[in-house]
Motif scaffolding. Structure first.
Motif, PDB file in Angstrom:
ATOM      1  N   GLY A 338       0.829  -1.188   0.000  1.00 50.72           N
ATOM      2  CA  GLY A 338       0.000   0.000   0.000  1.00 50.72           C
ATOM      3  C   GLY A 338       0.866   1.240   0.000  1.00 50.72           C
ATOM      4  O   GLY A 338       1.909   1.276   0.659  1.00 50.72           O
ATOM      5  N   GLN A 339       0.462   2.261  -0.754  1.00 48.78           N
ATOM      6  CA  GLN A 339       1.245   3.494  -0.864  1.00 48.78           C
ATOM      7  C   GLN A 339       0.318   4.706  -0.891  1.00 48.78           C
ATOM      8  O   GLN A 339      -0.826   4.601  -1.328  1.00 48.78           O
ATOM      9  N   CYS A 340       0.808   5.829  -0.413  1.00 52.14           N
ATOM     10  CA  CYS A 340       0.011   7.040  -0.318  1.00 52.14           C
ATOM     11  C   CYS A 340       0.794   8.224  -0.888  1.00 52.14           C
ATOM     12  O   CYS A 340       1.989   8.364  -0.601  1.00 52.14           O
ATOM     13  N   PHE A 341       0.122   9.050  -1.680  1.00 52.60           N
ATOM     14  CA  PHE A 341       0.753  10.190  -2.339  1.00 52.60           C
ATOM     15  C   PHE A 341      -0.137  11.419  -2.146  1.00 52.60           C
ATOM     16  O   PHE A 341      -1.340  11.366  -2.409  1.00 52.60           O
ATOM     17  N   ILE A 342       0.454  12.506  -1.710  1.00 53.36           N
ATOM     18  CA  ILE A 342      -0.300  13.736  -1.449  1.00 53.36           C
ATOM     19  C   ILE A 342       0.392  14.908  -2.126  1.00 53.36           C
ATOM     20  O   ILE A 342       1.616  15.048  -2.041  1.00 53.36           O
ATOM     21  N   ALA A 343      -0.384  15.750  -2.792  1.00 59.66           N
ATOM     22  CA  ALA A 343       0.119  16.998  -3.362  1.00 59.66           C
ATOM     23  C   ALA A 343      -0.703  18.142  -2.789  1.00 59.66           C
ATOM     24  O   ALA A 343      -1.932  18.040  -2.694  1.00 59.66           O
ATOM     25  N   ILE A 344      -0.029  19.219  -2.388  1.00 61.54           N
ATOM     26  CA  ILE A 344      -0.685  20.380  -1.790  1.00 61.54           C
ATOM     27  C   ILE A 344      -0.246  21.633  -2.535  1.00 61.54           C
ATOM     28  O   ILE A 344       0.958  21.874  -2.698  1.00 61.54           O
ATOM     29  N   ASP A 345      -1.218  22.431  -2.973  1.00 63.44           N
ATOM     30  CA  ASP A 345      -0.907  23.687  -3.644  1.00 63.44           C
ATOM     31  C   ASP A 345      -0.812  24.794  -2.602  1.00 63.44           C
ATOM     32  O   ASP A 345      -1.833  25.196  -2.026  1.00 63.44           O
ATOM     33  N   PRO A 346       0.389  25.330  -2.345  1.00 65.39           N
ATOM     34  CA  PRO A 346       0.541  26.351  -1.301  1.00 65.39           C
ATOM     35  C   PRO A 346      -0.263  27.624  -1.562  1.00 65.39           C
ATOM     36  O   PRO A 346      -0.589  28.353  -0.619  1.00 65.39           O
ATOM     37  N   LYS A 347      -0.602  27.886  -2.827  1.00 61.94           N
ATOM     38  CA  LYS A 347      -1.338  29.105  -3.159  1.00 61.94           C
ATOM     39  C   LYS A 347      -2.731  29.119  -2.535  1.00 61.94           C
ATOM     40  O   LYS A 347      -3.356  30.178  -2.418  1.00 61.94           O
ATOM     41  N   CYS A 348      -3.206  27.955  -2.125  1.00 61.03           N
ATOM     42  CA  CYS A 348      -4.529  27.871  -1.501  1.00 61.03           C
ATOM     43  C   CYS A 348      -4.484  28.181  -0.005  1.00 61.03           C
ATOM     44  O   CYS A 348      -5.521  28.153   0.673  1.00 61.03           O
ATOM     45  N   PHE A 349      -3.284  28.480   0.495  1.00 58.71           N
ATOM     46  CA  PHE A 349      -3.122  28.703   1.927  1.00 58.71           C
ATOM     47  C   PHE A 349      -2.427  30.046   2.168  1.00 58.71           C
ATOM     48  O   PHE A 349      -2.670  30.993   1.441  1.00 58.71           O
ATOM     49  N   GLY A 350      -1.597  30.156   3.209  1.00 55.73           N
ATOM     50  CA  GLY A 350      -0.974  31.433   3.537  1.00 55.73           C
ATOM     51  C   GLY A 350      -0.092  31.969   2.418  1.00 55.73           C
ATOM     52  O   GLY A 350       0.541  31.207   1.680  1.00 55.73           O
ATOM     53  N   ASP A 351      -0.042  33.301   2.280  1.00 54.37           N
ATOM     54  CA  ASP A 351       0.754  33.934   1.229  1.00 54.37           C
ATOM     55  C   ASP A 351       2.257  33.769   1.499  1.00 54.37           C
ATOM     56  O   ASP A 351       2.695  33.632   2.637  1.00 54.37           O
ATOM     57  N   GLY A 352       3.036  33.810   0.433  1.00 49.47           N
ATOM     58  CA  GLY A 352       4.496  33.833   0.544  1.00 49.47           C
ATOM     59  C   GLY A 352       5.120  32.547   1.028  1.00 49.47           C
ATOM     60  O   GLY A 352       6.141  32.576   1.736  1.00 49.47           O
ATOM     61  N   PHE A 353       4.566  31.421   0.631  1.00 55.34           N
ATOM     62  CA  PHE A 353       5.085  30.129   1.111  1.00 55.34           C
ATOM     63  C   PHE A 353       6.571  29.967   0.811  1.00 55.34           C
ATOM     64  O   PHE A 353       7.375  29.630   1.693  1.00 55.34           O
ATOM     65  N   ARG A 354       6.948  30.186  -0.437  1.00 55.30           N
ATOM     66  CA  ARG A 354       8.344  29.974  -0.841  1.00 55.30           C
ATOM     67  C   ARG A 354       9.298  30.882  -0.069  1.00 55.30           C
ATOM     68  O   ARG A 354      10.366  30.452   0.372  1.00 55.30           O
ATOM     69  N   GLU A 355       8.910  32.151   0.082  1.00 57.32           N
ATOM     70  CA  GLU A 355       9.759  33.099   0.779  1.00 57.32           C
ATOM     71  C   GLU A 355       9.878  32.756   2.268  1.00 57.32           C
ATOM     72  O   GLU A 355      10.955  32.891   2.871  1.00 57.32           O
ATOM     73  N   ARG A 356       8.784  32.329   2.863  1.00 58.01           N
ATOM     74  CA  ARG A 356       8.802  31.957   4.278  1.00 58.01           C
ATOM     75  C   ARG A 356       9.656  30.702   4.498  1.00 58.01           C
ATOM     76  O   ARG A 356      10.382  30.598   5.491  1.00 58.01           O
TER      77      ARG A 356
END
Length: 424
Positions: A338-356
């Motif tokens: 069994g395997q599990c894969f998750i993808a999350i789009d940071p744009k749907c959450f707090g601003d400036g994810f990459r910079e933070r």
């Protein structure tokens, strides 16, 4: 320290398997080679004229091993998979997975794993041409039947699907059953980073971990990974955590056997449940310690993390789970992992994810180190350094017995051996 599996015995075992592999070799010559095919410029290397006894200097390692280009390793692995009946696309996916592991310095999950995968195909325990199927899905979730395909084929399919769903809904969660060993967990989580997302991947494995206080193994090494984009522009990079929930993966013990070196105390137990530093004893016993080691050093936390992975993979996915997964290297039962894969789009959450993320990572790296000359690292830094080293030296350096066993495999299958750029 004397080991019971020196390189000489390793070669004997490989030679014993030669006859079995030859029985699978066909007269097929359609295993095309990409980028660096020595036979294109050297007719002496045609499949019908492979050296059978004396090792040609072009395939012989030095005392410190041999340097092989990444393209040549991928060519060799792809040819091996094609030779045992794997379609070219599936073979290439699996080859790229194994090369990616060695490129990052995770030799336990690279070329070292090749013969195990080939044996599963030869024994019809894995379908080399299986195609994963979506069994049920919503806008954000899916259950996939891996159709007993190669682990890389299932993993790539599922992570692509999770990314597609995350692009529409913000989060994509895909769980697979009926899969096989999928190699380095971080290989899949990193795919999400390439499109600006956070990726997570998990898999259950054959029972190798002794739960805290237990004498027998009941859970797998059950690795987990998370990868996230850092920064923007030319300075963009990735945070990549990829870890087993045991103290180490079983492959690390195999590497110590190849090196003929002891393992640290806290990695594994012997058959009586006592800690051991003998890698051969540890490998035979198959009793890995959870992350943290003994109970007094918080081993129960690694045990708990292994359960977390098992819930997301085996229980949620409807696959085999825990002690009911086949034994490692079993030759009479399909894995059904069994395997599990998750993808999350940071744009749907707090601003400036990459910079933070960049701010946090820079703070950690700039912290005063305990030991001068050994800076504070974040997950992914050692792999990044190893990739840069491989790029500088023009290829991957393999240990002598890894080069020699790969040569034996090439001869047994009737494929071109790996061409060594430089002896070490």
């Amino acid at each position: 320290m004397a080991l019971t599996l020196p390189s000489q015995r390793w070669y004997c075992l490989l030679r014993l398997g030669t006859t079995l592999f030859r029985s699978m070799a066909t007269s097929r010559t359609d295993s095309s080679v990409t980028e660096t095919d020595p036979s294109e410029t050297d007719p002496a290397l045609s499949e019908t004229e492979l050296p059978k006894t004396d090792i040609d200097p072009r395939y012989r390692p030095g005392e410190g091993g041999g340097l092989v280009s990444r393209a040549e390793v991928e060519r060799f692995i792809t040819d091996c998979f094609v030779k045992v009946g794997c379609g070219k696309d599936s073979a290439k996916q699996q080859a790229q997975l194994l090369v990616a592991a060695d490129y990052r310095g995770h030799f336990s999950h690279g070329l070292n794993r090749l013969e195990i995968y080939l044996n599963d195909i030869r024994k019809k325990l894995c379908d080399p041409n299986g195609e994963p199927r979506i069994m049920k899905q919503t806008s954000a979730t899916a259950l996939v039947n891996g159709m007993n395909s190669l682990g890389a084929v299932v993993g790539n399919f599922c992570m692509r699907l999770a990314i597609t769903k995350a692009a529409d809904t913000g989060v994509g969660l895909v769980v697979a059953n009926n899969s096989n060993h999928f190699g380095m967990a971080g290989y899949y989580s990193e795919q999400a980073v390439k499109v600006g997302m956070v990726g997570l991947s998990f898999t259950n494995t054959s029972p190798l971990m002794c739960p805290t206080g237990a004498k027998q193994a009941a859970l797998g090494t059950n690795p987990l990974s998370i990868a996230a984009p850092i920064g923007v522009g030319l300075g963009a990079e990735a945070f990549v955590l990829d870890m087993a929930t045991t103290s180490v993966a079983l492959g690390k013990i195999e590497i110590q056997i190849r090196k003929e070196q002891p393992i640290p105390l806290g990695w594994a137990l012997d058959e009586e449940g006592n800690p051991t530093t003998d890698p051969q004893v540890a490998y035979n016993a198959r009793r890995m310690m959870p992350l943290g080691g003994l109970e007094e050093t918080s081993g129960y936390k690694g045990y708990g993390l292994a359960m977390l992975v098992e819930i997301l993979c085996g229980i949620l996915g409807g696959s085999n789970f825990g002690p009911f997964i086949r034994d490692w290297e079993s030759d009479n039962e399909q894995a059904n992992l069994g395997q599990c894969f998750i993808a999350i789009d940071p744009k749907c959450f707090g601003d400036g994810f990459r910079e933070r993320m960049e701010h946090l990572v820079k703070y950690l790296r700039d912290m005063p180190p305990v030991e001068k000359g050994k800076p504070v690292l974040v997950p992914g830094d050692p792999e990044k350094a190893n990739m840069e080293k491989v790029d500088r030296q023009g290829g991957i350096i393999y240990l002598p017995n890894q080069i020699n066993s790969s040569y034996e495999l090439a001869v047994s299958l009737g494929v071109k051996p790996m061409l060594i750029i430089e002896q070490k």
